[in-house]
Design a protein around this motif. Sequence first.
Motif, PDB file in Angstrom:
ATOM      1  N   ILE A   1      -4.547 -17.037 -21.232  1.00  0.00           N
ATOM      2  CA  ILE A   1      -4.778 -17.448 -22.614  1.00  0.00           C
ATOM      3  C   ILE A   1      -4.620 -16.465 -23.350  1.00  0.00           C
ATOM      4  N   ARG A   2      -3.931 -16.450 -24.518  1.00  0.00           N
ATOM      5  CA  ARG A   2      -4.063 -15.428 -25.480  1.00  0.00           C
ATOM      6  C   ARG A   2      -4.742 -15.859 -26.779  1.00  0.00           C
ATOM      7  N   LEU A   3      -5.851 -15.574 -27.348  1.00  0.00           N
ATOM      8  CA  LEU A   3      -6.630 -16.294 -28.509  1.00  0.00           C
ATOM      9  C   LEU A   3      -6.511 -15.249 -29.644  1.00  0.00           C
ATOM     10  N   GLU A   4      -6.012 -15.562 -30.613  1.00  0.00           N
ATOM     11  CA  GLU A   4      -6.069 -14.824 -31.713  1.00  0.00           C
ATOM     12  C   GLU A   4      -7.076 -15.155 -32.739  1.00  0.00           C
ATOM     13  N   TYR A   5      -7.921 -14.209 -33.390  1.00  0.00           N
ATOM     14  CA  TYR A   5      -9.178 -14.492 -34.098  1.00  0.00           C
ATOM     15  C   TYR A   5      -9.560 -13.411 -35.081  1.00  0.00           C
ATOM     16  N   THR A   6     -10.248 -13.897 -36.022  1.00  0.00           N
ATOM     17  CA  THR A   6     -11.111 -12.939 -36.758  1.00  0.00           C
ATOM     18  C   THR A   6     -12.584 -12.948 -36.570  1.00  0.00           C
ATOM     19  N   GLY A   7     -13.181 -11.896 -36.157  1.00  0.00           N
ATOM     20  CA  GLY A   7     -14.538 -11.662 -35.964  1.00  0.00           C
ATOM     21  C   GLY A   7     -14.952 -10.932 -34.846  1.00  0.00           C
ATOM     22  N   ASP A   8     -16.067 -10.837 -34.478  1.00  0.00           N
ATOM     23  CA  ASP A   8     -16.343  -9.890 -33.310  1.00  0.00           C
ATOM     24  C   ASP A   8     -16.000 -10.522 -32.010  1.00  0.00           C
ATOM     25  N   GLY A   9     -14.862 -10.186 -31.174  1.00  0.00           N
ATOM     26  CA  GLY A   9     -14.355 -10.777 -30.039  1.00  0.00           C
ATOM     27  C   GLY A   9     -15.433 -10.569 -28.905  1.00  0.00           C
ATOM     28  N   THR A  10     -16.070  -9.599 -28.707  1.00  0.00           N
ATOM     29  CA  THR A  10     -16.991  -9.293 -27.854  1.00  0.00           C
ATOM     30  C   THR A  10     -17.978 -10.503 -27.233  1.00  0.00           C
ATOM     31  N   VAL A  11     -18.141 -11.554 -28.011  1.00  0.00           N
ATOM     32  CA  VAL A  11     -18.610 -12.739 -27.734  1.00  0.00           C
ATOM     33  C   VAL A  11     -17.997 -13.424 -26.843  1.00  0.00           C
ATOM     34  N   LEU A  12     -16.669 -13.059 -26.488  1.00  0.00           N
ATOM     35  CA  LEU A  12     -15.778 -13.836 -25.598  1.00  0.00           C
ATOM     36  C   LEU A  12     -16.508 -13.401 -24.289  1.00  0.00           C
ATOM     37  N   LYS A  13     -17.031 -12.143 -23.970  1.00  0.00           N
ATOM     38  CA  LYS A  13     -17.445 -11.695 -22.573  1.00  0.00           C
ATOM     39  C   LYS A  13     -18.686 -12.470 -22.211  1.00  0.00           C
ATOM     40  N   SER A  14     -19.672 -13.206 -23.042  1.00  0.00           N
ATOM     41  CA  SER A  14     -20.498 -13.808 -22.615  1.00  0.00           C
ATOM     42  C   SER A  14     -20.408 -15.448 -22.731  1.00  0.00           C
ATOM     43  N   CYS A  15     -19.058 -16.006 -22.724  1.00  0.00           N
ATOM     44  CA  CYS A  15     -18.765 -17.355 -22.807  1.00  0.00           C
ATOM     45  C   CYS A  15     -18.659 -17.956 -21.218  1.00  0.00           C
ATOM     46  N   ALA A  16     -19.457 -19.057 -21.055  1.00  0.00           N
ATOM     47  CA  ALA A  16     -19.565 -19.761 -19.782  1.00  0.00           C
ATOM     48  C   ALA A  16     -18.107 -19.852 -19.057  1.00  0.00           C
ATOM     49  N   SER A  17     -17.274 -20.418 -20.033  1.00  0.00           N
ATOM     50  CA  SER A  17     -15.912 -20.814 -19.367  1.00  0.00           C
ATOM     51  C   SER A  17     -15.107 -19.406 -19.062  1.00  0.00           C
ATOM     52  N   VAL A  18     -15.447 -18.428 -19.452  1.00  0.00           N
ATOM     53  CA  VAL A  18     -14.425 -17.222 -19.332  1.00  0.00           C
ATOM     54  C   VAL A  18     -14.844 -16.605 -17.955  1.00  0.00           C
ATOM     55  N   GLN A  19     -13.768 -16.417 -16.934  1.00  0.00           N
ATOM     56  CA  GLN A  19     -14.010 -15.341 -16.038  1.00  0.00           C
ATOM     57  C   GLN A  19     -13.727 -14.103 -16.088  1.00  0.00           C
ATOM     58  N   ASN A  20     -12.640 -13.739 -16.914  1.00  0.00           N
ATOM     59  CA  ASN A  20     -12.105 -12.426 -17.138  1.00  0.00           C
ATOM     60  C   ASN A  20     -11.644 -12.378 -18.454  1.00  0.00           C
ATOM     61  N   VAL A  21     -11.784 -11.171 -19.394  1.00  0.00           N
ATOM     62  CA  VAL A  21     -11.309 -11.187 -20.757  1.00  0.00           C
ATOM     63  C   VAL A  21     -11.063  -9.591 -20.921  1.00  0.00           C
ATOM     64  N   GLU A  22      -9.908  -9.436 -21.700  1.00  0.00           N
ATOM     65  CA  GLU A  22      -9.698  -8.211 -22.148  1.00  0.00           C
ATOM     66  C   GLU A  22      -9.584  -8.273 -23.724  1.00  0.00           C
ATOM     67  N   VAL A  23     -10.327  -7.595 -24.399  1.00  0.00           N
ATOM     68  CA  VAL A  23     -10.696  -7.823 -26.169  1.00  0.00           C
ATOM     69  C   VAL A  23     -10.119  -6.925 -26.614  1.00  0.00           C
ATOM     70  N   TYR A  24      -9.160  -7.092 -27.616  1.00  0.00           N
ATOM     71  CA  TYR A  24      -8.782  -6.149 -28.540  1.00  0.00           C
ATOM     72  C   TYR A  24      -8.969  -6.482 -29.934  1.00  0.00           C
ATOM     73  N   SER A  25      -8.536  -5.644 -30.818  1.00  0.00           N
ATOM     74  CA  SER A  25      -9.143  -5.822 -32.355  1.00  0.00           C
ATOM     75  C   SER A  25      -8.985  -7.230 -32.961  1.00  0.00           C
ATOM     76  N   ASN A  26      -7.901  -7.972 -32.707  1.00  0.00           N
ATOM     77  CA  ASN A  26      -7.858  -9.336 -33.141  1.00  0.00           C
ATOM     78  C   ASN A  26      -7.361 -10.316 -32.234  1.00  0.00           C
ATOM     79  N   TYR A  27      -7.229 -10.025 -31.131  1.00  0.00           N
ATOM     80  CA  TYR A  27      -7.034 -10.997 -30.181  1.00  0.00           C
ATOM     81  C   TYR A  27      -7.471 -10.602 -28.639  1.00  0.00           C
ATOM     82  N   ALA A  28      -7.188 -11.699 -27.934  1.00  0.00           N
ATOM     83  CA  ALA A  28      -7.996 -11.368 -26.402  1.00  0.00           C
ATOM     84  C   ALA A  28      -7.039 -12.174 -25.438  1.00  0.00           C
TER      85      ALA A  28
END
Length: 75
Positions: A1-28
Amino acid sequence: IRLEYTGDGTVLKSCASVQNVEVYSNYAEIELNDGSTTNDLLKDVLPHLKVSGFTSRQSSLNEIFLKLAGGKENA
């Protein structure tokens, strides 16, 4: 999944539904846990991020092979 967003994407690393994530400046780039859905992911992130785009795709055969073989793609 590619998720484009505004805000601090590091929150994705602690989401219960996420197994693996690569966080960039405005997408993951996100891989969900088995049994998790895109709706679960959105429930997790909407309180923290402003989502501007969302794309779901199937893994390529190469990605599946690398995951099963335990290897990494060449740079």
